[in-house]
Design a protein around this motif. Sequence first.
Motif, PDB file in Angstrom:
ATOM      1  N   MET A   1      30.723  45.700  45.513  1.00  0.00           N
ATOM      2  CA  MET A   1      30.739  46.159  44.130  1.00  0.00           C
ATOM      3  C   MET A   1      31.479  45.155  43.260  1.00  0.00           C
ATOM      4  O   MET A   1      32.481  44.607  43.649  1.00  0.00           O
ATOM      5  N   THR A   2      30.962  44.969  42.067  1.00  0.00           N
ATOM      6  CA  THR A   2      31.620  44.107  41.097  1.00  0.00           C
ATOM      7  C   THR A   2      31.790  44.889  39.800  1.00  0.00           C
ATOM      8  O   THR A   2      31.314  46.019  39.669  1.00  0.00           O
ATOM      9  N   VAL A   3      32.384  44.247  38.858  1.00  0.00           N
ATOM     10  CA  VAL A   3      32.566  44.843  37.539  1.00  0.00           C
ATOM     11  C   VAL A   3      31.210  45.101  36.865  1.00  0.00           C
ATOM     12  O   VAL A   3      31.117  45.870  35.922  1.00  0.00           O
ATOM     13  N   PHE A   4      30.143  44.499  37.384  1.00  0.00           N
ATOM     14  CA  PHE A   4      28.810  44.679  36.814  1.00  0.00           C
ATOM     15  C   PHE A   4      27.985  45.751  37.524  1.00  0.00           C
ATOM     16  O   PHE A   4      26.878  46.044  37.106  1.00  0.00           O
ATOM     17  N   THR A   5      28.528  46.304  38.583  1.00  0.00           N
ATOM     18  CA  THR A   5      27.818  47.357  39.305  1.00  0.00           C
ATOM     19  C   THR A   5      27.795  48.622  38.460  1.00  0.00           C
ATOM     20  O   THR A   5      28.828  49.076  37.983  1.00  0.00           O
ATOM     21  N   PRO A   6      26.608  49.208  38.255  1.00  0.00           N
ATOM     22  CA  PRO A   6      26.536  50.452  37.475  1.00  0.00           C
ATOM     23  C   PRO A   6      27.251  51.587  38.209  1.00  0.00           C
ATOM     24  O   PRO A   6      27.283  51.586  39.431  1.00  0.00           O
ATOM     25  N   PRO A   7      27.788  52.529  37.501  1.00  0.00           N
ATOM     26  CA  PRO A   7      27.870  52.553  36.036  1.00  0.00           C
ATOM     27  C   PRO A   7      28.997  51.628  35.575  1.00  0.00           C
ATOM     28  O   PRO A   7      30.045  51.559  36.197  1.00  0.00           O
ATOM     29  N   ARG A   8      28.736  50.921  34.528  1.00  0.00           N
ATOM     30  CA  ARG A   8      29.753  50.007  34.008  1.00  0.00           C
ATOM     31  C   ARG A   8      30.085  50.388  32.577  1.00  0.00           C
ATOM     32  O   ARG A   8      29.330  51.085  31.904  1.00  0.00           O
ATOM     33  N   SER A   9      31.174  49.857  32.126  1.00  0.00           N
ATOM     34  CA  SER A   9      31.658  50.155  30.791  1.00  0.00           C
ATOM     35  C   SER A   9      30.664  49.684  29.726  1.00  0.00           C
ATOM     36  O   SER A   9      30.099  48.586  29.838  1.00  0.00           O
ATOM     37  N   PRO A  10      30.474  50.474  28.678  1.00  0.00           N
ATOM     38  CA  PRO A  10      29.634  50.018  27.560  1.00  0.00           C
ATOM     39  C   PRO A  10      30.173  48.717  26.936  1.00  0.00           C
ATOM     40  O   PRO A  10      29.380  47.900  26.449  1.00  0.00           O
ATOM     41  N   LEU A  11      31.493  48.511  26.966  1.00  0.00           N
ATOM     42  CA  LEU A  11      32.052  47.254  26.446  1.00  0.00           C
ATOM     43  C   LEU A  11      31.571  46.068  27.278  1.00  0.00           C
ATOM     44  O   LEU A  11      31.250  45.011  26.738  1.00  0.00           O
ATOM     45  N   VAL A  12      31.523  46.241  28.590  1.00  0.00           N
ATOM     46  CA  VAL A  12      31.048  45.170  29.460  1.00  0.00           C
ATOM     47  C   VAL A  12      29.564  44.905  29.206  1.00  0.00           C
ATOM     48  O   VAL A  12      29.134  43.756  29.115  1.00  0.00           O
ATOM     49  N   ALA A  53      38.234  46.848  30.513  1.00  0.00           N
ATOM     50  CA  ALA A  53      36.921  46.373  30.044  1.00  0.00           C
ATOM     51  C   ALA A  53      37.043  45.350  28.922  1.00  0.00           C
ATOM     52  O   ALA A  53      36.253  44.392  28.872  1.00  0.00           O
ATOM     53  N   GLU A  54      38.013  45.500  28.033  1.00  0.00           N
ATOM     54  CA  GLU A  54      38.124  44.532  26.937  1.00  0.00           C
ATOM     55  C   GLU A  54      38.545  43.150  27.433  1.00  0.00           C
ATOM     56  O   GLU A  54      38.234  42.137  26.808  1.00  0.00           O
ATOM     57  N   ILE A  55      39.226  43.086  28.585  1.00  0.00           N
ATOM     58  CA  ILE A  55      39.612  41.786  29.145  1.00  0.00           C
ATOM     59  C   ILE A  55      38.448  41.196  29.945  1.00  0.00           C
ATOM     60  O   ILE A  55      38.236  39.977  29.941  1.00  0.00           O
ATOM     61  N   ILE A  56      37.669  42.054  30.611  1.00  0.00           N
ATOM     62  CA  ILE A  56      36.434  41.574  31.245  1.00  0.00           C
ATOM     63  C   ILE A  56      35.517  41.010  30.159  1.00  0.00           C
ATOM     64  O   ILE A  56      34.887  39.958  30.341  1.00  0.00           O
ATOM     65  N   ALA A  57      35.452  41.684  29.012  1.00  0.00           N
ATOM     66  CA  ALA A  57      34.662  41.174  27.881  1.00  0.00           C
ATOM     67  C   ALA A  57      35.172  39.804  27.457  1.00  0.00           C
ATOM     68  O   ALA A  57      34.378  38.894  27.185  1.00  0.00           O
ATOM     69  N   ALA A  58      36.485  39.636  27.404  1.00  0.00           N
ATOM     70  CA  ALA A  58      37.050  38.332  27.038  1.00  0.00           C
ATOM     71  C   ALA A  58      36.659  37.264  28.057  1.00  0.00           C
ATOM     72  O   ALA A  58      36.341  36.128  27.683  1.00  0.00           O
ATOM     73  N   ALA A  59      36.667  37.623  29.347  1.00  0.00           N
ATOM     74  CA  ALA A  59      36.267  36.667  30.376  1.00  0.00           C
ATOM     75  C   ALA A  59      34.807  36.262  30.186  1.00  0.00           C
ATOM     76  O   ALA A  59      34.463  35.083  30.290  1.00  0.00           O
TER      77      ALA A  59
END
Length: 190
Positions: A1-12, A53-59
Amino acid sequence: MTVFTPPRSPLVDDALELARRWCAGHTIDGAPALRHAVEVAITLDRYVPGTPAEIIAAALLHDAPELAVDVDLDQVLTDRFGPSTTRVVRALEREHAALGQTPAPPVDAGDVVTLAASTADKIVSLGSVLRRASFAGDRAAYWRARRPFLDLVSYFRAFHTAAHQALPDEMAAALDRLVTDAEQIRATLA
């Protein structure tokens, strides 16, 4: 599983869509820019599980200052992802801009979130450059063409030295291994 595995944050999801748009047609480390962005986000999440999620978005969007030139980037990032995303993206932009300058840019070990995102970027970039060297037919020529990268190895070591105590142990060790490999290559070419 990764940060992209559903369900994922709408921000991501939103950040991934912007990254797709802004990265289209660009390359980083010899690969599509989107791949680099996704690898940085996955690397950050691997070493710092539960990254907000906001830091994953920054990445995902950390190279946006170079890629998204037709927008008010601070406005877009802050409105869609919040001020933390904007702060981390701009901090990485400042670091990228200062690379290769003397003296090397200072490392703020107190900003652990930005430090972790920056480390993930370095792990992905260093790993990519070192991996591609292993496939080069003429490794000496490969490294001669990457003299600017080799010139940054001292900065990468200084970054690791300043940051390692603030990073998760496994993340610090991964960066250390890559920097050590780059130092050994630089030493053989000196």
